[in-house]
Design a protein around this motif. Sequence first.
Motif, PDB file in Angstrom:
ATOM      1  N   ILE A 146      10.238  -9.848   0.256  1.00 37.96           N
ATOM      2  CA  ILE A 146      11.447  -9.109  -0.035  1.00 37.96           C
ATOM      3  C   ILE A 146      11.302  -8.395  -1.341  1.00 37.96           C
ATOM      4  CG2 ILE A 146      13.922  -9.489  -0.734  1.00 37.96           C
ATOM      5  CD1 ILE A 146      13.906 -12.067   0.973  1.00 37.96           C
ATOM      6  N   LEU A 147      10.858  -8.689  -2.250  1.00 40.13           N
ATOM      7  CA  LEU A 147      10.595  -8.086  -3.493  1.00 40.13           C
ATOM      8  C   LEU A 147       9.912  -6.690  -3.209  1.00 40.13           C
ATOM      9  CD1 LEU A 147      10.010 -10.205  -6.536  1.00 40.13           C
ATOM     10  CD2 LEU A 147      11.547  -8.442  -6.368  1.00 40.13           C
ATOM     11  N   VAL A 148       8.797  -7.135  -2.353  1.00 41.90           N
ATOM     12  CA  VAL A 148       7.795  -5.941  -2.290  1.00 41.90           C
ATOM     13  C   VAL A 148       8.478  -4.816  -1.362  1.00 41.90           C
ATOM     14  CG1 VAL A 148       5.591  -5.198  -0.815  1.00 41.90           C
ATOM     15  CG2 VAL A 148       5.786  -7.409  -2.329  1.00 41.90           C
ATOM     16  N   GLY A 149       9.303  -5.541  -0.510  1.00 42.31           N
ATOM     17  CA  GLY A 149      10.270  -4.498   0.510  1.00 42.31           C
ATOM     18  C   GLY A 149      11.062  -3.667  -0.468  1.00 42.31           C
ATOM     19  N   ILE A 150      11.623  -4.380  -1.193  1.00 41.46           N
ATOM     20  CA  ILE A 150      12.700  -3.645  -2.576  1.00 41.46           C
ATOM     21  C   ILE A 150      12.134  -2.663  -3.272  1.00 41.46           C
ATOM     22  CG2 ILE A 150      14.345  -3.715  -4.265  1.00 41.46           C
ATOM     23  CD1 ILE A 150      15.170  -6.758  -3.308  1.00 41.46           C
ATOM     24  N   MET A 151      10.816  -2.910  -3.595  1.00 40.90           N
ATOM     25  CA  MET A 151       9.950  -2.019  -4.403  1.00 40.90           C
ATOM     26  C   MET A 151       9.633  -0.579  -3.810  1.00 40.90           C
ATOM     27  SD  MET A 151       8.950  -1.871  -7.234  1.00 40.90           S
ATOM     28  CE  MET A 151       8.975  -0.105  -7.862  1.00 40.90           C
TER      29      MET A 151
ATOM     30  N   VAL B 138       3.301  -4.715 -10.901  1.00 42.01           N
ATOM     31  CA  VAL B 138       3.607  -6.378 -11.351  1.00 42.01           C
ATOM     32  C   VAL B 138       3.900  -6.848 -10.023  1.00 42.01           C
ATOM     33  CG1 VAL B 138       5.075  -7.688 -12.480  1.00 42.01           C
ATOM     34  CG2 VAL B 138       4.028  -5.905 -13.843  1.00 42.01           C
ATOM     35  N   ILE B 139       4.884  -6.112  -9.283  1.00 40.26           N
ATOM     36  CA  ILE B 139       5.306  -6.600  -7.804  1.00 40.26           C
ATOM     37  C   ILE B 139       4.151  -6.730  -6.992  1.00 40.26           C
ATOM     38  CG2 ILE B 139       6.881  -6.042  -5.983  1.00 40.26           C
ATOM     39  CD1 ILE B 139       8.451  -6.899  -8.374  1.00 40.26           C
ATOM     40  N   ASN B 140       3.334  -5.668  -6.856  1.00 36.52           N
ATOM     41  CA  ASN B 140       2.246  -5.780  -5.850  1.00 36.52           C
ATOM     42  C   ASN B 140       0.947  -6.354  -6.392  1.00 36.52           C
ATOM     43  OD1 ASN B 140       3.572  -4.331  -3.822  1.00 36.52           O
ATOM     44  ND2 ASN B 140       3.501  -2.723  -5.283  1.00 36.52           N
ATOM     45  N   LEU B 141       0.910  -7.133  -7.561  1.00 38.51           N
ATOM     46  CA  LEU B 141      -0.268  -7.647  -8.058  1.00 38.51           C
ATOM     47  C   LEU B 141      -0.965  -8.898  -7.250  1.00 38.51           C
ATOM     48  CD1 LEU B 141      -0.409  -8.094 -11.936  1.00 38.51           C
ATOM     49  CD2 LEU B 141      -1.797  -6.785 -10.377  1.00 38.51           C
TER      50      LEU B 141
ATOM     51  N   ALA C  73      11.150   0.351  -1.188  1.00 37.15           N
ATOM     52  CA  ALA C  73      12.464   1.340  -0.683  1.00 37.15           C
ATOM     53  C   ALA C  73      12.808   2.227  -2.120  1.00 37.15           C
ATOM     54  CB  ALA C  73      13.501   0.555  -0.469  1.00 37.15           C
ATOM     55  N   LEU C  74      12.643   1.532  -3.445  1.00 35.21           N
ATOM     56  CA  LEU C  74      13.047   2.043  -4.757  1.00 35.21           C
ATOM     57  C   LEU C  74      12.091   3.209  -5.172  1.00 35.21           C
ATOM     58  CD1 LEU C  74      13.658  -0.825  -7.542  1.00 35.21           C
ATOM     59  CD2 LEU C  74      15.337   0.916  -6.565  1.00 35.21           C
ATOM     60  N   SER C  75      10.710   2.788  -4.795  1.00 34.83           N
ATOM     61  CA  SER C  75       9.734   3.959  -4.774  1.00 34.83           C
ATOM     62  C   SER C  75      10.114   5.261  -4.271  1.00 34.83           C
ATOM     63  CB  SER C  75       8.122   3.249  -4.702  1.00 34.83           C
ATOM     64  OG  SER C  75       8.022   2.555  -5.422  1.00 34.83           O
ATOM     65  N   LEU C  76      10.161   4.979  -2.940  1.00 30.36           N
ATOM     66  CA  LEU C  76      10.541   6.058  -2.048  1.00 30.36           C
ATOM     67  C   LEU C  76      11.801   6.681  -2.520  1.00 30.36           C
ATOM     68  CD1 LEU C  76       9.014   7.264   0.595  1.00 30.36           C
ATOM     69  CD2 LEU C  76      10.755   5.636   1.914  1.00 30.36           C
ATOM     70  N   ALA C  77      12.938   5.991  -2.720  1.00 33.70           N
ATOM     71  CA  ALA C  77      14.239   6.633  -3.357  1.00 33.70           C
ATOM     72  C   ALA C  77      13.869   7.562  -4.496  1.00 33.70           C
ATOM     73  CB  ALA C  77      15.184   5.727  -3.587  1.00 33.70           C
TER      74      ALA C  77
ATOM     75  N   SER D  65       0.775  -1.147   0.026  1.00 32.06           N
ATOM     76  CA  SER D  65      -0.017  -0.036   0.132  1.00 32.06           C
ATOM     77  C   SER D  65       0.801   1.125  -0.074  1.00 32.06           C
ATOM     78  CB  SER D  65      -0.825  -0.059   1.192  1.00 32.06           C
ATOM     79  OG  SER D  65      -1.795  -1.057   1.139  1.00 32.06           O
ATOM     80  N   LEU D  66       2.011   1.168   0.901  1.00 31.15           N
ATOM     81  CA  LEU D  66       2.953   2.299   0.801  1.00 31.15           C
ATOM     82  C   LEU D  66       3.545   2.479  -0.371  1.00 31.15           C
ATOM     83  CD1 LEU D  66       4.754   4.225   2.723  1.00 31.15           C
ATOM     84  CD2 LEU D  66       6.232   2.517   2.706  1.00 31.15           C
ATOM     85  N   SER D  67       4.080   1.724  -1.298  1.00 36.82           N
ATOM     86  CA  SER D  67       4.720   1.647  -2.359  1.00 36.82           C
ATOM     87  C   SER D  67       3.813   2.265  -3.439  1.00 36.82           C
ATOM     88  CB  SER D  67       5.175   0.303  -2.667  1.00 36.82           C
ATOM     89  OG  SER D  67       5.907   0.242  -3.844  1.00 36.82           O
ATOM     90  N   LEU D  68       2.492   1.916  -3.410  1.00 39.90           N
ATOM     91  CA  LEU D  68       1.631   2.467  -4.445  1.00 39.90           C
ATOM     92  C   LEU D  68       1.196   3.856  -3.889  1.00 39.90           C
ATOM     93  CD1 LEU D  68      -0.507  -0.866  -4.993  1.00 39.90           C
ATOM     94  CD2 LEU D  68       0.886   0.326  -6.582  1.00 39.90           C
ATOM     95  N   ALA D  69       1.062   4.022  -2.659  1.00 43.54           N
ATOM     96  CA  ALA D  69       0.582   5.382  -2.304  1.00 43.54           C
ATOM     97  C   ALA D  69       1.405   6.542  -2.644  1.00 43.54           C
ATOM     98  CB  ALA D  69       0.293   5.280  -0.908  1.00 43.54           C
ATOM     99  N   ILE D  70       2.756   6.294  -2.537  1.00 43.34           N
ATOM    100  CA  ILE D  70       3.782   7.522  -2.719  1.00 43.34           C
ATOM    101  C   ILE D  70       3.672   7.909  -4.417  1.00 43.34           C
ATOM    102  CG2 ILE D  70       4.992   7.556  -0.473  1.00 43.34           C
ATOM    103  CD1 ILE D  70       7.097   5.694  -2.033  1.00 43.34           C
ATOM    104  N   PHE D  71       3.296   7.064  -5.120  1.00 45.71           N
ATOM    105  CA  PHE D  71       3.151   7.477  -6.638  1.00 45.71           C
ATOM    106  C   PHE D  71       1.786   8.286  -6.708  1.00 45.71           C
ATOM    107  CE2 PHE D  71       6.207   5.679  -9.774  1.00 45.71           C
ATOM    108  CZ  PHE D  71       7.082   4.875  -8.838  1.00 45.71           C
TER     109      PHE D  71
END
Lengths: 263, 242
Positions: A130-135, A183-186, A137-141, A18-24
């Motif tokens: 781990i993939l969701v976590g990396i994603m 794709v990662i969060n599907l 972190a990447l989104s935030l960065a 949710s975090l990863s999608l929300a910051i976009f």
Amino acid sequence: MFTFDFLIRALIASVLSSLSLAIFSPFVSLRRISYLGEAFSHMAFAGIAIALVAGLSGRLVTLIFVIVLAYLIGWLSKRYKLEETNTITIFLSVSMAFAIILISLSSAYAFDLSSYLFGNVLLVSSADLILVGIMAALSLAFILIFYHQLFYLSYNAEMAQFLRIPVTFTNHLFLILLATNIVINLKAAGIILVSAQLILPAATIFNLVRRLPVVIFLSAVLAIIAAIGGFALSWWLNIPTGASIVMLEFVFFLISLTLRKRS
Amino acid sequence: MISISELNYRIGEHAILQDINLDIAEGEFAAIIGPNGAGKSTLIKLILGLLPLQEGRIEIDGVPHLNWLKHHPMGYLPQDEKFDRRFPATAKDIVLMGLAAELKPAQRFSTSQKERAREAMQQTGCWEQAKKPIGALSGGEMQRVMLARAIVGGSKYLFLDEPEASVDQAGVKNFFVLLKELNQQGRTIITISHDLHTLTSFCSFLICLNKTLHCHDKTELINADIVHDFFGETTKIVHKSY
């Protein structure tokens, strides 16, 4: 102990997804491209079907398929002077049709369609986590590093390009990361619900605040609260997690609407 | 110096610009006039690299214009910049946009860049609006904010596409006084305008365009017959009083 680990993993996956999608979401909202989230997730369904039939790595094939299709849409629209939103809608539907045909013809017909359509966070493995976590972190960065470029790209891409702001590069990176994010969060969010998580957090916060850094931060906070709340609701009421997260985000959206009216 | 030679531009079979040869020296205050559809905005957009060159050459300071534009800031005030009035930006954010090309990834605007934005906003008279959201600015205020953005990068050239379009009558003269100040500080100004009466008091070089080109220096500016001969019945000289 097994149940506890499994639950914690599912909860962390929900929060990170949710975090990863929300910051976009603030940039998706400002650029008015929420339809792209919808399109990418439906195209991903065809990618999943191809991987399934060919017996290849699901995520990689899906990601390559979505990115190739996205560039193909851009190229076709330019080459034949087509309205881009029309081309996207055509490819969205055709991808779904193609996926359904492939799955129905393959021996893998018995695969769990609903878990892809609506997501099932309980199916998330440690490797997925781990993939969701990396994603995340990447989104935030990405948002932190390219904040100004994204800001001016969203304001007026043509003027930003004239002023020599590297908007083309930033936009390509944005779209590739958006597709990867989907794709990662599907697995956790589902094809149908992932686009809701790409628009609801920012749509809610923009009703209350207009300063962009604050909107990004509060969208992330809201997504985390909705993920934890939605997860708890799904546990207590025995309903799908992705759907309860989206419903909770929608409730927040309604509340923000009433607060906006009052203010 | 901006040099244009043998420039032709067409859309399909329709010629927009024909055989344009033009030199604009540094320090000029040049105005481009002509009837609707004369190719004024097209000419500016070709110089600024916003339209692809079909035939001919454009050089800025002796360098092909696209190469020059890649490495130098260029001042430009478009006629109708498309933006969402609810976009969460302040006036100062828009001025800082003129300096955003200097930022590397992960970099924030420095104190000196913010100071340059303040100076540009003070010069164009919009510093008081710095913290206002863009949606709260009037047409004239937004015009000055965009002018500040056009000059903040330090470009020696400043292009304007009908700057009087979104300013009320009283504001037009003040706006041209401001442009004259910028011109006297060494900037070359090239503006599209319909307001001949105001132009005659300020500009040094008149470019009459109607697909083809006809240029005049200031001494001929007020000769209405020349303008009439060139544009025929499509243009009338309007004298406004402010």
